[in-house]
Design a protein around this motif. Structure first.
Motif, short mmCIF file in Angstrom:
data_model
loop_
_atom_site.label_atom_id
_atom_site.label_comp_id
_atom_site.label_asym_id
_atom_site.label_seq_id
_atom_site.Cartn_x
_atom_site.Cartn_y
_atom_site.Cartn_z
N GLY A 41 41.38 57.68 30.31
CA GLY A 41 40.01 58.08 30.60
C GLY A 41 38.96 57.43 29.70
O GLY A 41 37.77 57.63 29.91
N THR A 42 39.39 56.68 28.72
CA THR A 42 38.46 55.96 27.85
C THR A 42 38.22 54.57 28.43
O THR A 42 38.79 54.20 29.46
CB THR A 42 38.99 55.85 26.41
N THR A 43 37.39 53.80 27.75
CA THR A 43 37.11 52.44 28.19
C THR A 43 37.27 51.47 27.03
O THR A 43 37.06 51.83 25.87
CB THR A 43 35.68 52.30 28.76
N ALA A 44 37.61 50.25 27.37
CA ALA A 44 37.57 49.14 26.42
C ALA A 44 36.32 48.35 26.79
O ALA A 44 36.18 47.92 27.94
CB ALA A 44 38.82 48.27 26.55
N ILE A 45 35.42 48.19 25.84
CA ILE A 45 34.14 47.54 26.10
C ILE A 45 34.06 46.26 25.29
O ILE A 45 34.20 46.28 24.06
CB ILE A 45 32.97 48.47 25.76
N GLY A 46 33.85 45.15 25.98
CA GLY A 46 33.74 43.85 25.33
C GLY A 46 35.09 43.19 25.17
O GLY A 46 36.14 43.84 25.21
N LYS A 47 35.04 41.88 25.00
CA LYS A 47 36.28 41.11 24.93
C LYS A 47 37.19 41.50 23.77
O LYS A 47 38.41 41.48 23.91
CB LYS A 47 35.96 39.62 24.88
N ALA A 48 36.63 41.90 22.64
CA ALA A 48 37.47 42.25 21.49
C ALA A 48 38.34 43.47 21.81
O ALA A 48 39.55 43.47 21.57
CB ALA A 48 36.62 42.49 20.25
N GLU A 49 37.73 44.51 22.39
CA GLU A 49 38.50 45.72 22.73
C GLU A 49 39.46 45.45 23.88
O GLU A 49 40.57 45.98 23.89
CB GLU A 49 37.55 46.87 23.08
N ILE A 50 39.03 44.67 24.85
CA ILE A 50 39.92 44.33 25.97
C ILE A 50 41.12 43.54 25.48
O ILE A 50 42.26 43.81 25.86
CB ILE A 50 39.13 43.58 27.07
N HIS A 51 40.89 42.60 24.57
CA HIS A 51 41.99 41.81 24.00
C HIS A 51 42.95 42.72 23.23
O HIS A 51 44.18 42.59 23.36
CB HIS A 51 41.45 40.72 23.09
N GLU A 52 42.41 43.63 22.45
CA GLU A 52 43.25 44.57 21.70
C GLU A 52 44.12 45.39 22.65
O GLU A 52 45.32 45.58 22.40
CB GLU A 52 42.36 45.49 20.87
N PHE A 53 43.54 45.88 23.75
CA PHE A 53 44.30 46.66 24.72
C PHE A 53 45.43 45.81 25.32
O PHE A 53 46.58 46.26 25.37
CB PHE A 53 43.39 47.18 25.84
N TYR A 54 45.11 44.60 25.78
CA TYR A 54 46.15 43.78 26.40
C TYR A 54 47.22 43.33 25.41
O TYR A 54 48.39 43.21 25.77
CB TYR A 54 45.54 42.58 27.13
N THR A 55 46.85 43.13 24.16
CA THR A 55 47.85 42.79 23.15
C THR A 55 48.87 43.91 23.02
O THR A 55 50.08 43.67 22.99
CB THR A 55 47.17 42.49 21.80
N ARG A 56 48.38 45.15 22.97
CA ARG A 56 49.29 46.31 22.88
C ARG A 56 50.12 46.45 24.16
O ARG A 56 51.33 46.68 24.12
CB ARG A 56 48.51 47.59 22.63
N LEU A 57 49.46 46.31 25.31
CA LEU A 57 50.16 46.47 26.59
C LEU A 57 51.29 45.46 26.76
O LEU A 57 52.38 45.80 27.21
CB LEU A 57 49.16 46.32 27.75
N LEU A 58 51.03 44.22 26.37
CA LEU A 58 52.01 43.15 26.59
C LEU A 58 53.08 43.08 25.52
O LEU A 58 54.05 42.33 25.66
CB LEU A 58 51.29 41.81 26.70
N ALA A 59 52.97 43.86 24.45
CA ALA A 59 53.93 43.80 23.35
C ALA A 59 55.35 44.08 23.81
O ALA A 59 56.30 43.49 23.29
CB ALA A 59 53.53 44.78 22.25
N ASP A 60 55.52 44.96 24.79
CA ASP A 60 56.85 45.30 25.29
C ASP A 60 57.29 44.42 26.45
O ASP A 60 58.33 44.68 27.06
CB ASP A 60 56.89 46.77 25.72
N ARG A 61 56.48 43.38 26.77
CA ARG A 61 56.79 42.41 27.83
C ARG A 61 57.06 43.08 29.19
O ARG A 61 58.11 42.86 29.81
CB ARG A 61 57.97 41.53 27.43
N PRO A 62 56.12 43.90 29.67
CA PRO A 62 56.31 44.49 31.00
C PRO A 62 56.24 43.41 32.07
O PRO A 62 55.71 42.31 31.85
CB PRO A 62 55.13 45.45 31.12
N THR A 63 56.77 43.73 33.24
CA THR A 63 56.71 42.82 34.38
C THR A 63 55.70 43.36 35.38
O THR A 63 55.73 44.54 35.72
CB THR A 63 58.09 42.69 35.07
N PHE A 64 54.81 42.50 35.83
CA PHE A 64 53.79 42.85 36.81
C PHE A 64 54.15 42.20 38.14
O PHE A 64 54.57 41.05 38.18
CB PHE A 64 52.41 42.38 36.35
#
Length: 114
Positions: A41-64
């Motif tokens: 329910g929160t938001t990532a605002i700006g490239k720095a926060e978006i990058h931080e979110f994707y770095t955490r998300l991709l750490a476990d190497r999920p498959t899309f």
């Protein structure tokens, strides 16, 4: 990295770069002041926060997995993009850049929520 020449390219490039584990390339799909809705329910605002979110998300190497995209709904330099996937759908607003490529400015990864 391939640049999105059409709004629909953003979804395809997202899948390719996410599966490659490339948070930098994913972040480059967004404008500097873009807003990404997060599952909590929160938001990532700006490239720095978006990058931080994707770095955490991709750490476990999920498959899309790619899912059917709707044709973009365009009005000048703005476009609504969306993808339907099992159990949900995305909705994004893309903006044409001065060089003719596209980037997302608003991203709701699951409009149905869970």
């Amino acid at each position: 990295m391939e640049r999105p020449a059409q709004p629909e390219d953003l979804g395809r490039l997202f899948i390719e770069q996410a599966n490659a584990g490339d948070a930098d390339a994913l972040t480059d799909l967004y404008e500097e002041d873009a807003v990404l809705a997060l599952a909590d329910g929160t938001t990532a605002i700006g490239k720095a926060e978006i990058h931080e979110f994707y770095t955490r998300l991709l750490a476990d190497r999920p498959t899309f997995t790619a899912a059917p995209q709707r044709p973009a709904l365009c009005n000048g330099d703005w476009a609504l993009t969306s993808t339907k996937f099992p159990g949900g759908a995305t909705a994004e607003v893309a903006h044409r850049q001065p060089d003719g490529t596209w980037r997302w400015i608003l991203d709701q990864p699951n409009v149905l929520g869970e």
